[in-house]
Every structure is written in C-alpha cells, then in structure tokens.
Scaffold this motif. Structure first.
Motif, PDB file in Angstrom:
ATOM      1  N   ILE A 172       0.840  -1.207   0.000  1.00 38.30           N
ATOM      2  CA  ILE A 172       0.000   0.000   0.000  1.00 38.30           C
ATOM      3  C   ILE A 172       0.871   1.252   0.000  1.00 38.30           C
ATOM      4  O   ILE A 172       1.889   1.307   0.681  1.00 38.30           O
ATOM      5  N   PHE A 173       0.490   2.205  -0.836  1.00 37.20           N
ATOM      6  CA  PHE A 173       1.041   3.552  -0.797  1.00 37.20           C
ATOM      7  C   PHE A 173      -0.109   4.473  -0.378  1.00 37.20           C
ATOM      8  O   PHE A 173      -1.252   4.250  -0.776  1.00 37.20           O
ATOM      9  N   ILE A 174       0.199   5.490   0.387  1.00 43.02           N
ATOM     10  CA  ILE A 174      -0.849   6.410   0.866  1.00 43.02           C
ATOM     11  C   ILE A 174      -0.451   7.850   0.590  1.00 43.02           C
ATOM     12  O   ILE A 174       0.647   8.269   0.964  1.00 43.02           O
ATOM     13  N   ASN A 175      -1.323   8.578  -0.076  1.00 41.36           N
ATOM     14  CA  ASN A 175      -1.131  10.026  -0.170  1.00 41.36           C
ATOM     15  C   ASN A 175      -2.082  10.716   0.801  1.00 41.36           C
ATOM     16  O   ASN A 175      -3.280  10.413   0.841  1.00 41.36           O
ATOM     17  N   THR A 176      -1.532  11.633   1.568  1.00 39.13           N
ATOM     18  CA  THR A 176      -2.378  12.533   2.355  1.00 39.13           C
ATOM     19  C   THR A 176      -2.038  13.953   1.936  1.00 39.13           C
ATOM     20  O   THR A 176      -0.874  14.293   1.757  1.00 39.13           O
ATOM     21  N   THR A 177      -3.059  14.738   1.747  1.00 37.61           N
ATOM     22  CA  THR A 177      -2.873  16.149   1.428  1.00 37.61           C
ATOM     23  C   THR A 177      -3.667  16.933   2.450  1.00 37.61           C
ATOM     24  O   THR A 177      -4.801  16.566   2.773  1.00 37.61           O
ATOM     25  N   GLY A 178      -3.060  17.975   2.989  1.00 38.39           N
ATOM     26  CA  GLY A 178      -3.652  18.628   4.140  1.00 38.39           C
ATOM     27  C   GLY A 178      -3.908  20.101   3.950  1.00 38.39           C
ATOM     28  O   GLY A 178      -3.228  20.775   3.174  1.00 38.39           O
ATOM     29  N   ILE A 179      -4.925  20.552   4.670  1.00 43.23           N
ATOM     30  CA  ILE A 179      -5.292  21.965   4.696  1.00 43.23           C
ATOM     31  C   ILE A 179      -5.274  22.416   6.150  1.00 43.23           C
ATOM     32  O   ILE A 179      -5.822  21.736   7.020  1.00 43.23           O
ATOM     33  N   GLY A 180      -4.631  23.541   6.411  1.00 50.89           N
ATOM     34  CA  GLY A 180      -4.594  24.075   7.771  1.00 50.89           C
ATOM     35  C   GLY A 180      -4.787  25.576   7.771  1.00 50.89           C
ATOM     36  O   GLY A 180      -4.600  26.241   6.749  1.00 50.89           O
ATOM     37  N   GLN A 181      -5.170  26.071   8.921  1.00 50.86           N
ATOM     38  CA  GLN A 181      -5.410  27.506   9.089  1.00 50.86           C
ATOM     39  C   GLN A 181      -4.142  28.124   9.677  1.00 50.86           C
ATOM     40  O   GLN A 181      -3.739  27.777  10.785  1.00 50.86           O
ATOM     41  N   VAL A 182      -3.518  29.021   8.926  1.00 51.78           N
ATOM     42  CA  VAL A 182      -2.285  29.641   9.412  1.00 51.78           C
ATOM     43  C   VAL A 182      -2.631  30.580  10.576  1.00 51.78           C
ATOM     44  O   VAL A 182      -3.559  31.388  10.485  1.00 51.78           O
ATOM     45  N   LEU A 183      -1.897  30.437  11.664  1.00 50.01           N
ATOM     46  CA  LEU A 183      -2.128  31.292  12.837  1.00 50.01           C
ATOM     47  C   LEU A 183      -1.784  32.738  12.494  1.00 50.01           C
ATOM     48  O   LEU A 183      -0.756  33.009  11.870  1.00 50.01           O
ATOM     49  N   ASP A 184      -2.643  33.664  12.916  1.00 45.99           N
ATOM     50  CA  ASP A 184      -2.414  35.084  12.598  1.00 45.99           C
ATOM     51  C   ASP A 184      -1.045  35.557  13.074  1.00 45.99           C
ATOM     52  O   ASP A 184      -0.377  36.346  12.415  1.00 45.99           O
ATOM     53  N   ILE A 185      -0.662  35.050  14.209  1.00 44.15           N
ATOM     54  CA  ILE A 185       0.570  35.521  14.844  1.00 44.15           C
ATOM     55  C   ILE A 185       1.822  34.909  14.210  1.00 44.15           C
ATOM     56  O   ILE A 185       2.936  35.377  14.437  1.00 44.15           O
ATOM     57  N   ALA A 186       1.620  33.863  13.390  1.00 42.79           N
ATOM     58  CA  ALA A 186       2.780  33.167  12.812  1.00 42.79           C
ATOM     59  C   ALA A 186       3.396  33.982  11.678  1.00 42.79           C
ATOM     60  O   ALA A 186       2.687  34.602  10.896  1.00 42.79           O
ATOM     61  N   ASN A 187       4.711  33.967  11.613  1.00 39.64           N
ATOM     62  CA  ASN A 187       5.403  34.610  10.501  1.00 39.64           C
ATOM     63  C   ASN A 187       6.651  33.791  10.187  1.00 39.64           C
ATOM     64  O   ASN A 187       7.756  34.120  10.611  1.00 39.64           O
ATOM     65  N   ILE A 188       6.408  32.700   9.502  1.00 39.15           N
ATOM     66  CA  ILE A 188       7.451  31.713   9.242  1.00 39.15           C
ATOM     67  C   ILE A 188       7.987  31.934   7.837  1.00 39.15           C
ATOM     68  O   ILE A 188       7.253  31.750   6.865  1.00 39.15           O
ATOM     69  N   ALA A 189       9.236  32.345   7.721  1.00 37.21           N
ATOM     70  CA  ALA A 189       9.818  32.525   6.389  1.00 37.21           C
ATOM     71  C   ALA A 189      11.329  32.583   6.509  1.00 37.21           C
ATOM     72  O   ALA A 189      11.868  33.205   7.442  1.00 37.21           O
ATOM     73  N   VAL A 190      11.991  31.934   5.564  1.00 38.39           N
ATOM     74  CA  VAL A 190      13.450  31.906   5.587  1.00 38.39           C
ATOM     75  C   VAL A 190      14.005  33.333   5.575  1.00 38.39           C
ATOM     76  O   VAL A 190      15.039  33.621   6.178  1.00 38.39           O
ATOM     77  N   SER A 191      13.278  34.242   4.931  1.00 32.73           N
ATOM     78  CA  SER A 191      13.759  35.629   4.849  1.00 32.73           C
ATOM     79  C   SER A 191      13.772  36.334   6.211  1.00 32.73           C
ATOM     80  O   SER A 191      14.360  37.406   6.353  1.00 32.73           O
ATOM     81  N   ASN A 192      13.141  35.720   7.214  1.00 32.85           N
ATOM     82  CA  ASN A 192      13.150  36.335   8.551  1.00 32.85           C
ATOM     83  C   ASN A 192      14.401  36.005   9.360  1.00 32.85           C
ATOM     84  O   ASN A 192      14.612  36.568  10.435  1.00 32.85           O
ATOM     85  N   ILE A 193      15.189  35.057   8.875  1.00 31.78           N
ATOM     86  CA  ILE A 193      16.359  34.627   9.650  1.00 31.78           C
ATOM     87  C   ILE A 193      17.387  35.760   9.733  1.00 31.78           C
ATOM     88  O   ILE A 193      17.631  36.455   8.751  1.00 31.78           O
ATOM     89  N   ARG A 194      17.971  35.922  10.921  1.00 31.01           N
ATOM     90  CA  ARG A 194      18.993  36.949  11.135  1.00 31.01           C
ATOM     91  C   ARG A 194      20.250  36.310  11.722  1.00 31.01           C
ATOM     92  O   ARG A 194      20.140  35.339  12.483  1.00 31.01           O
ATOM     93  N   PRO A 195      21.418  36.854  11.433  1.00 30.70           N
ATOM     94  CA  PRO A 195      22.636  36.369  12.091  1.00 30.70           C
ATOM     95  C   PRO A 195      22.455  36.452  13.603  1.00 30.70           C
ATOM     96  O   PRO A 195      21.872  37.428  14.105  1.00 30.70           O
TER      97      PRO A 195
END
Lengths: 347, 347
Positions: free
Chosen positions: A150-173
């Motif tokens: 058996i192979f299984i695909n799952t595809t998901g939908i989620g609600q992004v939290l308002d407070i979240a700000n996840i992005a590689v461009s946010n990384i700082r030294p």
C-alpha cells in the motif's frame, strides 16, 4: 494493538483486496461502506461526493505527501499514522493548525483486509490525536507486482495562525538553531527491521503529532520563531543546508549539543551512518531569535513531543550558504546535503 | 508532441530516475531544480517550503485522486494531463472554479527522464488550460518492481461559485438526466492499446478540461442544475445508480438517446462491453430542472468540450433506487453498479 479490540474489523466476505475493489463499482462500495466511511465518519465524508466543500477563510496552508515506507508495519509505527502525522506536521511547519486531510490509497492486489483495517484504525487514531478530519478520498488497486502492499497520499489543509510569521527571509545572524528531540530514530527503526538487524535495545520510530506543541509555541513566541521545518528525508543536515542556501547565511553547529539517544548512536556507528542525515518523523528544527532561545527550549521540553529539545547551533554571516559542524574535539567540517540515497523508502 | 519543441528538456547528467532522486537530498534537488520548478513556476512554488500558503475565503471545494493508468501514454492522452484534468473536473462537479493543485509523484526506479519530462510538460499545459497552479508537491521513488513507471496524486482546491447549489438532495421527480458527450471513449482507447487491439478507426481518450463549460453553465442556469458528476470509473450506469441510491428516487433511461460514437459502439460490441459501464474522462452527468433541460443541452452543445450533449432520461418517483433502461426495441432492464472489475487501472 489494543485499539483493535475497541474497533472490531467489519465482517466482510473477502479477506484480501482485489482489483475489483478499485473498480469504482460494487466492490469499491463494499470496501468503503464496510468500514472506511463508518470509521472515519464526519459530515463532509458522509456526502460521498467526489469532493468535500469546506468553509475556509484567511491564510490557508496546503501540503501533500505520498508515503511509500517499507515495511508498512515498523517498530513504533505503521504507515497509516505516518501518513497522517507526516502531513499534519508539514502544516504545522507552515505555522498552521491542521484542519482537513484528503486520503488516497494505491493498494497492491492481494493486500490482506486485516492489514488494511489496521492501517485505517491507525489513521483514525492519528486524526483524533491531531484534531484533523479526513474529508475526501480515493482508492485505487494495482495488479500484483506493480505496487508494494500500500502507498498512501495525504494532502492537508490548515489555518495559518495570525501571529505566525514563518519565512526563511526572517532569519537573522545570531539566531539560534533548535532541534525538538533526539535525532535519527525513525531511520534507524526502519533500517533495523528491514535489514533484520538486532540492536541491544529496541529503537522505535519517533513518528508523532507535532502540531499541538508547535501551535502553543507560536502562540507564545510569535514572530520570534523565524523558521520551522521538520527534519524528515535527508535529516537535519540536509534541511539546514537548504535553509543556508535559501537565506544566503551560514550555520554553525556543535556536535556536542546534538541530542542523540545512545542506542541510536551505537546503531549509526555500526551501520556507518551519520545521525545528522538519518530521517526523523517527529523532530522539527526551529530557527528563533537569540533573545528567546533559552526560554523557547525550556518551553518545548515541557511537552512530551519535544522533551529533548536543544540548541544545536547559530546563524552567522560568516561562511554564507555553508553549514559547518564543530566536532567534539574541535575539528570543523562542512555539511552538504545528503549526496546519494542513504535508505530508500523511509517514509 | 509539438509542445516539446518549445519546452526543451533540461540538460541533465542522468537519463533515468534512480532511488536517489527520492532521497530528499542532492539528487532530489537536482531533479526538481533542473526543470520541475522552472516549468511549473509560480510564486507559491518558488518558496520551496514544505507547504504553500494560500489566501482563501468562502466555500472551498477539496478533492483528491491518485492516477495509476496503464499505459501512461495512451491514444489521446498521457498520465500527466489525466491527473490534472481528473482533479480539476472533480472540483468542477462540486460547482467550484479550480484554483490550486498539489502534485505528488511515486516513480518506479528506472523511469526514463525523457518520459518524466513529457509528463511534466503535459501537466504544465493542462494546468494552463484549466487555469490552475501547482503550488506544492512531493516526489518519491520506489525500487524497480515495486511500482509501475509512475503514479501521480493530484489534490485540488477550488472556489465554489456562490450561485452553485449542487446536492443530491436537490433532485426532484421530473428532472432530466443530461450527459455532456459521447460515452466510453477513454476506456476503449486504453483497452485498445493495452490489449494490442486494432479498430477500424483510431479511438482516442476523451480526457479534457470540463471546468470552463461547467462554470459557464452554472453562471447561466444556477440552481436549476441540481447535480453534477463526472462519469469516470464504473461509467454512467454506476454513477446514476449511486445517485438513485442516495436520492431514493428512480431513474428512467432511453438507450436510443445515449450518445455513443459508432467506432466505440463497434469496439464495445466486439469486446462484449456495455458503454454505460466503460470509463469516461471527459463526460459529465447533469441532473437539471425539466424546464431548462432543452436550453441547457443547447448551451452545452455550443462548447467543444460538450458538443454531443444529450438528454438521456428522467428522474421518477416510481421504482425508487432503481435505474431502468428502455432498449431500442422497448425492453426494460435494471442497471446495477459495475459488479466486478471491467478494466483495471483505467485512470
């Protein structure tokens, strides 16, 4: 396996899955009606339409994964829960609360109904744990020798939290690199059973729901969490190299700080594997502001899903795009991405 | 195949896909960077995160399908476009405008890069036709003999039209059953090439985008369209039987009115197949108010995607849950769902 007792397998007049179960006709209906719809039931699924209609609003995360893990039953887990948690965790890494899953099976003719049922029960339990609903699905059957159980695909939908700000461009030294748990358990668990190896102690997969602890962490630390990534295929090293490439910053790691269970470390040594490249299914990497890093780790450690969290390194402007590990005796080596294939079909 | 000329295959130092391309490491990146990201590019995909973040609002349709069609290249189509149109059409059947797709490959080791590239180009072209974007994806590779060249999962998100009200519960006695095109072409096209049969004329799959014509029809006829379903696996008969079961109403069909191309009819006779049970990939069933049925068919016929639309029957209170076909000579027979497996791996 206690769960089976409370979820008896439906009485069916077949004990293996045949090509006809993928026909879309009577047998497909039998297979689905006999248990799938009942086991996973919710209002969306009960419509039995080709698709579900959902009410969504705002920023929505969307992610997909196909699971081809071999074997489908492994120490500490089973393909069903892996398929749920894998996608749920990817949603969490987008800063989202997982809501809905689609579920698609590619079954090899001859799969035992009993095995399929165990997989379904594992899916149900994992969905309950993660608070997601399976709202639409698909079942295909391929001829013997053209798939692998058996192979299984799952595809998901989620609600992004308002407070979240996840992005590689946010990384700082100066940002700190945090891993949430001990590394390499999933890969070693799979390899041990696949290769028939026996280790002194039983090493189990770390497959688990990360969405709850991530949601709590985002609610507490907000924009101080810059990046979240789960360290699955390719391991922690590959993910960090990707991030270094994308951010054009460097990453310094300390081998001493990397949490690895003793038996796993022993197994890795025996097999000539570097735990930094071995797949995890329940470990996420966070890149967070230096100011909150210690508090962040303390917070994670209070949750069973991330009780071994540790700061393993920092982001630097020096050596852009390079991930450099300082060994226990002070030597430094550059970590690249996983070069070839370490362990096929790990997830 | 002219499209390849405008989309040259990227120069790669490998000509077959190996297990390493599913490792998540260097080779996976090579495979994706070499063409996939560039070919399918859009802002969401360029993030190269584990998931995409979308802005959605209101009623959203969500559907999934895994495609295991054999062979992957067939008369009139290729697995890539089938995978896009299949999911796009399912969204359309929910009354939605398709917006976003996820794309997940399970590749058997040894697949020629050239074949993979052709599949990708077909995906790109189909997405452009249907107006959807691939925003997230996954690539797995399984060992030789554990898959069959390539399986593709597409999962789709669409925006449900405000004016749409598609539900089996809306069906009323007297409603008309409309099919949008000639039946059975996809199944017969696949069977002809798989079995090495040669028919007098070339029969091609009807795989195509149905979303545009459906969107226009909903905008024009609104709530007078009660149900939409594409007649894929199991064919028109199986879908109508499902609808009869769900609605607890009966359906009367007239064999004379069912549009079947002459060569397809000949092939079906030769093979002992009933076109009512053969899979379609570009035919949808509408159940509409009697008042608008003739106008609805005229409207559909103006679009190339549904130029052979026809009323084939009506909904009745008599014989609840039964689909009854009146033959050319006036005999009546009950249509059940496809009982076994007519043609495995048709989609």
């Amino acid at each position: 396996m206690k769960m089976q007792l409370t979820c008896p397998m439906p009485k069916l007049d077949f004990d293996v899955i045949t090509l006809g179960h993928g026909s879309g006709g009577v047998l497909t209906h039998q297979l689905l009606d006999a248990g799938v719809f009942d086991l996973l039931k919710n209002d969306h699924l009960s419509n039995q339409h080709d698709g579900a209609t959902l009410n969504l609003s705002g920023k929505t995360a969307f992610t997909t994964d196909s699971f081809v893990v071999n074997p489908i039953f492994f120490p500490g887990g089973i393909i069903g829960e892996l398929a749920v948690y894998g996608t749920v965790n990817d949603l969490a890494m987008c800063g989202a609360v997982p809501k809905y899953l689609s579920l698609s099976f590619i079954i090899e003719e001859g799969l035992k109904m009993e095995a399929f049922w165990e997989i379904l029960v594992a899916i149900k339990n994992a969905c309950e744990q993660a608070g997601v609903q399976v709202v639409t699905g698909d079942t295909k059957v391929v001829d013997k020798g053209k798939g692998d159980q058996i192979f299984i695909n799952t595809t998901g939908i989620g609600q992004v939290l308002d407070i979240a700000n996840i992005a590689v461009s946010n990384i700082r030294p100066g940002d700190c690199i945090v891993v949430s748990d001990q590394l390499a358990r999933h890969g070693i668990a799979i390899m041990s059973v696949r290769e028939g190896l026996e280790f002194e102690s039983d090493i189990e997969s770390d497959t688990k729901d990360l969405s709850k602890v991530v949601e709590q962490a985002i609610n507490k630390f907000g924009e101080d969490i810059h990046v979240l990534r789960d360290a699955t295929r390719g391991g922690v090293a590959t993910v960090l190299k990707e991030i270094a490439d994308q951010s054009k910053l460097g990453i310094d790691l300390n081998y001493r700080d990397i949490p690895v269970n003793e038996s796993v470390e022993g197994a890795c040594e025996m097999l000539g594997l570097d735990p930094m490249y071995v797949a995890n299914e329940g470990v996420f990497i966070s890149i967070v502001s230096q100011e909150i890093a210690a508090e962040y780790v303390d917070f994670l450690r209070k949750d069973a899903a991330s009780s071994q969290a540790a700061i393993i390194g920092t982001v630097t402007e020096e050596h852009p795009r390079q991930v450099i590990m300082t060994s226990a005796i002070g030597g430094r080596r550059v970590l690249s991405m996983l070069p070839g294939e370490q362990l096929p079909r790990i997830c």
